[in-house]
Design a protein around this motif. Sequence first.
Motif, PDB file in Angstrom:
ATOM      1  N   GLY A 184      51.627  49.445  42.574  1.00 10.83           N
ATOM      2  CA  GLY A 184      51.484  48.547  43.710  1.00 10.83           C
ATOM      3  C   GLY A 184      50.139  48.591  44.404  1.00 10.83           C
ATOM      4  N   ASP A 185      49.194  49.404  43.915  1.00  9.96           N
ATOM      5  CA  ASP A 185      47.908  49.535  44.594  1.00  9.96           C
ATOM      6  C   ASP A 185      46.891  48.480  44.163  1.00  9.96           C
ATOM      7  N   LEU A 186      46.857  48.170  42.869  1.00  6.45           N
ATOM      8  CA  LEU A 186      45.840  47.264  42.348  1.00  6.45           C
ATOM      9  C   LEU A 186      46.465  46.093  41.609  1.00  6.45           C
ATOM     10  N   LEU A 187      45.840  44.934  41.760  1.00  5.51           N
ATOM     11  CA  LEU A 187      46.180  43.782  40.931  1.00  5.51           C
ATOM     12  C   LEU A 187      45.099  43.711  39.854  1.00  5.51           C
ATOM     13  N   CYS A 188      45.468  43.950  38.611  1.00  7.57           N
ATOM     14  CA  CYS A 188      44.489  44.045  37.531  1.00  7.57           C
ATOM     15  C   CYS A 188      44.575  42.834  36.605  1.00  7.57           C
ATOM     16  N   VAL A 189      43.417  42.222  36.381  1.00  8.96           N
ATOM     17  CA  VAL A 189      43.297  41.111  35.447  1.00  8.96           C
ATOM     18  C   VAL A 189      42.286  41.557  34.394  1.00  8.96           C
ATOM     19  N   ARG A 190      42.669  41.452  33.125  1.00 11.51           N
ATOM     20  CA  ARG A 190      41.794  41.960  32.073  1.00 11.51           C
ATOM     21  C   ARG A 190      41.564  40.901  30.994  1.00 11.51           C
ATOM     22  N   SER A 191      40.305  40.751  30.627  1.00 14.86           N
ATOM     23  CA  SER A 191      39.943  39.867  29.508  1.00 14.86           C
ATOM     24  C   SER A 191      38.742  40.493  28.816  1.00 14.86           C
ATOM     25  N   ALA A 192      38.571  40.217  27.543  1.00 14.09           N
ATOM     26  CA  ALA A 192      37.454  40.800  26.805  1.00 14.09           C
ATOM     27  C   ALA A 192      36.131  40.417  27.464  1.00 14.09           C
ATOM     28  N   GLY A 193      35.340  41.416  27.803  1.00 13.54           N
ATOM     29  CA  GLY A 193      34.055  41.142  28.434  1.00 13.54           C
ATOM     30  C   GLY A 193      34.154  40.526  29.815  1.00 13.54           C
ATOM     31  N   GLU A 194      35.291  40.666  30.471  1.00 13.47           N
ATOM     32  CA  GLU A 194      35.522  40.072  31.808  1.00 13.47           C
ATOM     33  C   GLU A 194      35.244  38.573  31.809  1.00 13.47           C
ATOM     34  N   VAL A 195      35.506  37.936  30.681  1.00 10.41           N
ATOM     35  CA  VAL A 195      35.244  36.501  30.563  1.00 10.41           C
ATOM     36  C   VAL A 195      36.234  35.717  31.415  1.00 10.41           C
ATOM     37  N   LEU A 196      35.723  34.692  32.083  1.00  9.75           N
ATOM     38  CA  LEU A 196      36.549  33.843  32.935  1.00  9.75           C
ATOM     39  C   LEU A 196      37.033  32.618  32.168  1.00  9.75           C
ATOM     40  N   ASP A 197      38.332  32.348  32.277  1.00 12.69           N
ATOM     41  CA  ASP A 197      38.882  31.071  31.823  1.00 12.69           C
ATOM     42  C   ASP A 197      39.900  30.646  32.874  1.00 12.69           C
ATOM     43  N   GLU A 198      40.598  29.569  32.650  1.00 12.74           N
ATOM     44  CA  GLU A 198      41.511  29.069  33.684  1.00 12.74           C
ATOM     45  C   GLU A 198      42.639  30.045  33.996  1.00 12.74           C
ATOM     46  N   ALA A 199      43.144  30.718  32.973  1.00 15.57           N
ATOM     47  CA  ALA A 199      44.218  31.679  33.204  1.00 15.57           C
ATOM     48  C   ALA A 199      43.723  32.859  34.041  1.00 15.57           C
ATOM     49  N   VAL A 200      42.530  33.342  33.731  1.00 11.13           N
ATOM     50  CA  VAL A 200      41.957  34.444  34.499  1.00 11.13           C
ATOM     51  C   VAL A 200      41.665  34.006  35.928  1.00 11.13           C
ATOM     52  N   LEU A 201      41.072  32.831  36.083  1.00 12.47           N
ATOM     53  CA  LEU A 201      40.766  32.328  37.424  1.00 12.47           C
ATOM     54  C   LEU A 201      42.041  32.150  38.253  1.00 12.47           C
ATOM     55  N   GLY A 202      43.080  31.612  37.624  1.00 16.35           N
ATOM     56  CA  GLY A 202      44.345  31.449  38.327  1.00 16.35           C
ATOM     57  C   GLY A 202      44.943  32.777  38.742  1.00 16.35           C
ATOM     58  N   SER A 203      44.823  33.777  37.879  1.00 14.74           N
ATOM     59  CA  SER A 203      45.350  35.101  38.190  1.00 14.74           C
ATOM     60  C   SER A 203      44.587  35.734  39.354  1.00 14.74           C
ATOM     61  N   LEU A 204      43.275  35.581  39.350  1.00 10.78           N
ATOM     62  CA  LEU A 204      42.477  36.122  40.442  1.00 10.78           C
ATOM     63  C   LEU A 204      42.786  35.415  41.761  1.00 10.78           C
ATOM     64  N   GLN A 205      42.925  34.093  41.701  1.00 12.38           N
ATOM     65  CA  GLN A 205      43.246  33.347  42.908  1.00 12.38           C
ATOM     66  C   GLN A 205      44.625  33.725  43.432  1.00 12.38           C
ATOM     67  N   PHE A 206      45.541  34.018  42.533  1.00 14.58           N
ATOM     68  CA  PHE A 206      46.889  34.452  42.933  1.00 14.58           C
ATOM     69  C   PHE A 206      46.799  35.707  43.794  1.00 14.58           C
ATOM     70  N   GLY A 207      45.932  36.640  43.413  1.00  8.68           N
ATOM     71  CA  GLY A 207      45.792  37.861  44.194  1.00  8.68           C
ATOM     72  C   GLY A 207      45.285  37.595  45.595  1.00  8.68           C
ATOM     73  N   VAL A 208      44.333  36.668  45.707  1.00  7.61           N
ATOM     74  CA  VAL A 208      43.766  36.356  47.022  1.00  7.61           C
ATOM     75  C   VAL A 208      44.741  35.552  47.868  1.00  7.61           C
ATOM     76  N   ALA A 209      45.338  34.535  47.265  1.00  5.19           N
ATOM     77  CA  ALA A 209      46.194  33.623  48.025  1.00  5.19           C
ATOM     78  C   ALA A 209      47.554  34.231  48.350  1.00  5.19           C
ATOM     79  N   GLU A 210      48.140  34.937  47.392  1.00  4.07           N
ATOM     80  CA  GLU A 210      49.496  35.448  47.576  1.00  4.07           C
ATOM     81  C   GLU A 210      49.521  36.789  48.299  1.00  4.07           C
ATOM     82  N   PHE A 211      48.582  37.667  47.983  1.00  3.20           N
ATOM     83  CA  PHE A 211      48.616  39.022  48.538  1.00  3.20           C
ATOM     84  C   PHE A 211      47.484  39.317  49.510  1.00  3.20           C
ATOM     85  N   GLY A 212      46.528  38.401  49.610  1.00 10.85           N
ATOM     86  CA  GLY A 212      45.439  38.597  50.561  1.00 10.85           C
ATOM     87  C   GLY A 212      44.559  39.784  50.230  1.00 10.85           C
ATOM     88  N   THR A 213      44.367  40.068  48.945  1.00 16.40           N
ATOM     89  CA  THR A 213      43.501  41.198  48.597  1.00 16.40           C
ATOM     90  C   THR A 213      42.083  40.916  49.101  1.00 16.40           C
TER      91      THR A 213
END
Length: 234
Positions: free
Chosen positions: A110-139
């Motif tokens: 419960g401490d970290l919201l982790c999103v992992r992709s090869a080389g930290e590459v951004l795509d829509e799924a990664v961007l959506g996951s990151l936005q989920f952390g900000v919008a839903e949990f206010g990280t």
Amino acid sequence: MRATSRRRPANRRAFLTATAATALTSAAGTAAAAPARGTAGAAPRPATADEALATLLEGNRRWAEVHSRHPHEDRARRREVAHGQHPFATVLSCVDSRVPPELLFDQGLGDLLCVRSAGEVLDEAVLGSLQFGVAEFGTPLILVLGHERCGAVAATIKQLRTGEPAPGHLSRLVESIGPAAWACRDQPGDWVEHTVAAHARRMRDTLRADHAFRPATVLAARFDLDTGLVRVLR
């Protein structure tokens, strides 16, 4: 003599009762002084990006020194997060098996919201996951974590050197990491290591420019496989 023999049992009971009470008090004091491994923890959840970063770096120092506390791993914590979660930071890291964020930052359930992709590459799924952390949990913090000897970066540079196309979906990694690699190709030293830092910064800047992530502070960092330490990139 009879009176004395009658008093002995009572005295013995009193002695045993007092001894047992002392032992219980001592045991309770010891337990309170030394919290069990993985206890849900008394430290409050970091509320700001600065606090979140300090908590991550402190945990990383413990891990690098092989003094991990393994917090938030006990039964009470499992029960707590079963009904809701409040991660204090979001970490975007590589899929590399040597870079597990919860371990290298010494954090627990419960401490970290982790999103992992090869080389930290951004795509829509990664961007959506990151936005989920900000919008839903206010990280309050998003940390883009590159790492030493990144295979995705090495594969990208190999493709750039040879001109051979990357097979299948790997071409997407090359397309994303390629601009950072080209930008530092003339720098002296290790091209891969320069690209690791440049690409992490580029992903950081991409997120900073996106309004979806404005409520959070976005930083970039590099993990050293040899020392185990994380360094924030400026």
